[in-house]
Design a protein around this motif. Structure first.
Motif, PDB file in Angstrom:
ATOM      1  N   ALA A 225       0.832  -1.204   0.000  1.00 57.08           N
ATOM      2  CA  ALA A 225       0.000   0.000   0.000  1.00 57.08           C
ATOM      3  C   ALA A 225       0.867   1.254   0.000  1.00 57.08           C
ATOM      4  N   GLU A 226       1.916   1.238   0.803  1.00 59.99           N
ATOM      5  CA  GLU A 226       2.831   2.391   0.862  1.00 59.99           C
ATOM      6  C   GLU A 226       3.426   2.678  -0.509  1.00 59.99           C
ATOM      7  N   GLN A 227       3.901   1.642  -1.180  1.00 60.89           N
ATOM      8  CA  GLN A 227       4.524   1.844  -2.491  1.00 60.89           C
ATOM      9  C   GLN A 227       3.507   2.363  -3.514  1.00 60.89           C
ATOM     10  N   ALA A 228       2.273   1.883  -3.417  1.00 60.70           N
ATOM     11  CA  ALA A 228       1.242   2.333  -4.354  1.00 60.70           C
ATOM     12  C   ALA A 228       0.908   3.815  -4.128  1.00 60.70           C
ATOM     13  N   TYR A 229       0.772   4.228  -2.868  1.00 66.03           N
ATOM     14  CA  TYR A 229       0.487   5.643  -2.599  1.00 66.03           C
ATOM     15  C   TYR A 229       1.657   6.530  -3.016  1.00 66.03           C
ATOM     16  N   LEU A 230       2.886   6.061  -2.772  1.00 64.74           N
ATOM     17  CA  LEU A 230       4.055   6.833  -3.219  1.00 64.74           C
ATOM     18  C   LEU A 230       4.045   6.987  -4.744  1.00 64.74           C
ATOM     19  N   ALA A 231       3.650   5.934  -5.448  1.00 66.17           N
ATOM     20  CA  ALA A 231       3.566   6.003  -6.907  1.00 66.17           C
ATOM     21  C   ALA A 231       2.508   7.010  -7.338  1.00 66.17           C
ATOM     22  N   ALA A 232       1.382   7.038  -6.635  1.00 68.16           N
ATOM     23  CA  ALA A 232       0.313   7.993  -6.958  1.00 68.16           C
ATOM     24  C   ALA A 232       0.800   9.428  -6.791  1.00 68.16           C
ATOM     25  N   ILE A 233       1.565   9.674  -5.744  1.00 66.48           N
ATOM     26  CA  ILE A 233       2.084  11.031  -5.490  1.00 66.48           C
ATOM     27  C   ILE A 233       3.138  11.396  -6.528  1.00 66.48           C
ATOM     28  N   ARG A 234       3.954  10.437  -6.939  1.00 71.90           N
ATOM     29  CA  ARG A 234       4.938  10.719  -7.992  1.00 71.90           C
ATOM     30  C   ARG A 234       4.237  11.088  -9.303  1.00 71.90           C
ATOM     31  N   GLU A 235       3.153  10.405  -9.587  1.00 73.46           N
ATOM     32  CA  GLU A 235       2.413  10.688 -10.813  1.00 73.46           C
ATOM     33  C   GLU A 235       1.724  12.049 -10.754  1.00 73.46           C
ATOM     34  N   ASP A 236       1.245  12.425  -9.571  1.00 77.06           N
ATOM     35  CA  ASP A 236       0.562  13.710  -9.403  1.00 77.06           C
ATOM     36  C   ASP A 236       0.974  14.307  -8.060  1.00 77.06           C
ATOM     37  N   PRO A 237       1.979  15.178  -8.043  1.00 81.18           N
ATOM     38  CA  PRO A 237       2.488  15.742  -6.792  1.00 81.18           C
ATOM     39  C   PRO A 237       1.504  16.633  -6.049  1.00 81.18           C
ATOM     40  N   SER A 238       0.341  16.922  -6.649  1.00 77.97           N
ATOM     41  CA  SER A 238      -0.673  17.704  -5.943  1.00 77.97           C
ATOM     42  C   SER A 238      -1.855  16.848  -5.494  1.00 77.97           C
ATOM     43  N   PHE A 239      -1.684  15.538  -5.524  1.00 75.51           N
ATOM     44  CA  PHE A 239      -2.768  14.599  -5.193  1.00 75.51           C
ATOM     45  C   PHE A 239      -2.817  14.442  -3.671  1.00 75.51           C
ATOM     46  N   CYS A 240      -3.502  15.363  -3.006  1.00 81.11           N
ATOM     47  CA  CYS A 240      -3.448  15.386  -1.545  1.00 81.11           C
ATOM     48  C   CYS A 240      -4.202  14.221  -0.908  1.00 81.11           C
ATOM     49  N   ASP A 241      -5.182  13.639  -1.603  1.00 84.32           N
ATOM     50  CA  ASP A 241      -5.853  12.466  -1.037  1.00 84.32           C
ATOM     51  C   ASP A 241      -4.868  11.301  -0.875  1.00 84.32           C
ATOM     52  N   ALA A 242      -3.950  11.150  -1.825  1.00 83.76           N
ATOM     53  CA  ALA A 242      -2.933  10.106  -1.714  1.00 83.76           C
ATOM     54  C   ALA A 242      -1.984  10.414  -0.558  1.00 83.76           C
ATOM     55  N   MET A 243      -1.652  11.695  -0.395  1.00 89.22           N
ATOM     56  CA  MET A 243      -0.804  12.093   0.735  1.00 89.22           C
ATOM     57  C   MET A 243      -1.483  11.759   2.054  1.00 89.22           C
ATOM     58  N   ASP A 244      -2.769  12.079   2.152  1.00 92.15           N
ATOM     59  CA  ASP A 244      -3.504  11.825   3.399  1.00 92.15           C
ATOM     60  C   ASP A 244      -3.552  10.340   3.721  1.00 92.15           C
ATOM     61  N   ASN A 245      -3.829   9.530   2.714  1.00 92.36           N
ATOM     62  CA  ASN A 245      -3.924   8.084   2.954  1.00 92.36           C
ATOM     63  C   ASN A 245      -2.577   7.486   3.334  1.00 92.36           C
TER      64      ASN A 245
END
Length: 231
Positions: free
Chosen positions: A29-49
């Motif tokens: 899960a951690e790696q997936a959320y990190l990937a989401a943030i790399r793809e979109d550095p303004s994706f705050c929902d991924a940061m929160d999760n």
């Protein structure tokens, strides 16, 4: 969602993170959320999760910058503010926790979690009068919402009252809660002290509480113990 993404790859990784977290596959899960943030550095929902993942696994130091980054993008995110307060409290950064909870009470004054969190940090800081004021506000909002957290907020009010040696308020608040919180040594100690006061002395009742406090490992002042012995 507070700030979703228009990036399909980020959304796909975010959804994968949620699925992995639900299955308790935390590393994945951690790696997936990190990937989401790399793809979109303004994706705050991924940061929160991801921050929630870190905080719940005892890594509040890694959660805090994520919450701060998320709030820089979406300052109105009350859940992130609440969780930031929790994270700061867990690492004893109490002034920062108060800052987060203060912003939450300003942003959403009808959200009891801001007042409760603020009151809890005031208790941790020994600022008992301010704690009671915040906790009483939380109590009002919890009552209005028929919240299951009423016991928690009233317990903190009782502990703050004990910090002020306001034994009348201790008796009024903790006595009705006793069956729910009798496992806590500080509750038995403070109720014992409250019923050992000269203005409301009930020796037998005080002695029962103090005996339980001792059995639970609390230290009872010998002068108080002697005061509640039968003549």
């Amino acid at each position: 969602m507070v700030c979703s993404t228009n990036n399909p790859a980020a959304e796909l990784a975010f959804n994968e993170g949620g699925e992995q977290a639900e299955q308790q596959n935390l590393a994945e899960a951690e790696q997936a959320y990190l990937a989401a943030i790399r793809e979109d550095p303004s994706f705050c929902d991924a940061m929160d999760n991801l921050a929630i993942l870190y905080r719940r696994s005892g890594r509040a130091d890694k959660a805090i910058p994520l919450y701060e980054q998320s709030l820089a993008i979406a300052p109105h995110n009350e859940v992130a503010l609440q969780n930031l307060g929790v994270a700061y409290s867990s690492v004893q950064r109490l002034d920062d926790a108060l800052r987060a909870y203060g912003k939450l009470t300003e942003l959403k004054p009808q959200n009891p979690e801001g007042w409760f969190g603020q009151g809890n940090v005031f208790v941790m800081s020994g600022r008992y009068g301010e704690a009671i004021a915040s906790l009483r506000r939380a109590e009002q909002l919890y009552v209005a919402a028929s919240s299951p957290y009423l016991t928690d907020v009233r317990l903190l009010i009782g502990l703050a009252a004990a910090g002020l040696s306001d034994w009348k308020q201790v008796r009024a608040v903790l006595t009705p809660l006793y069956d729910q919180v009798s496992h806590l040594p500080e509750v038995n100690l403070y109720l014992g002290l409250a019923y050992a006061q000269p203005d409301a002395l009930e020796p037998q009742r005080a002695r029962v509480y103090l005996e339980r406090a001792r059995a639970q490992g609390a230290t009872v002042d010998e002068a108080v113990w002697q005061r509640v012995q039968e003549p």
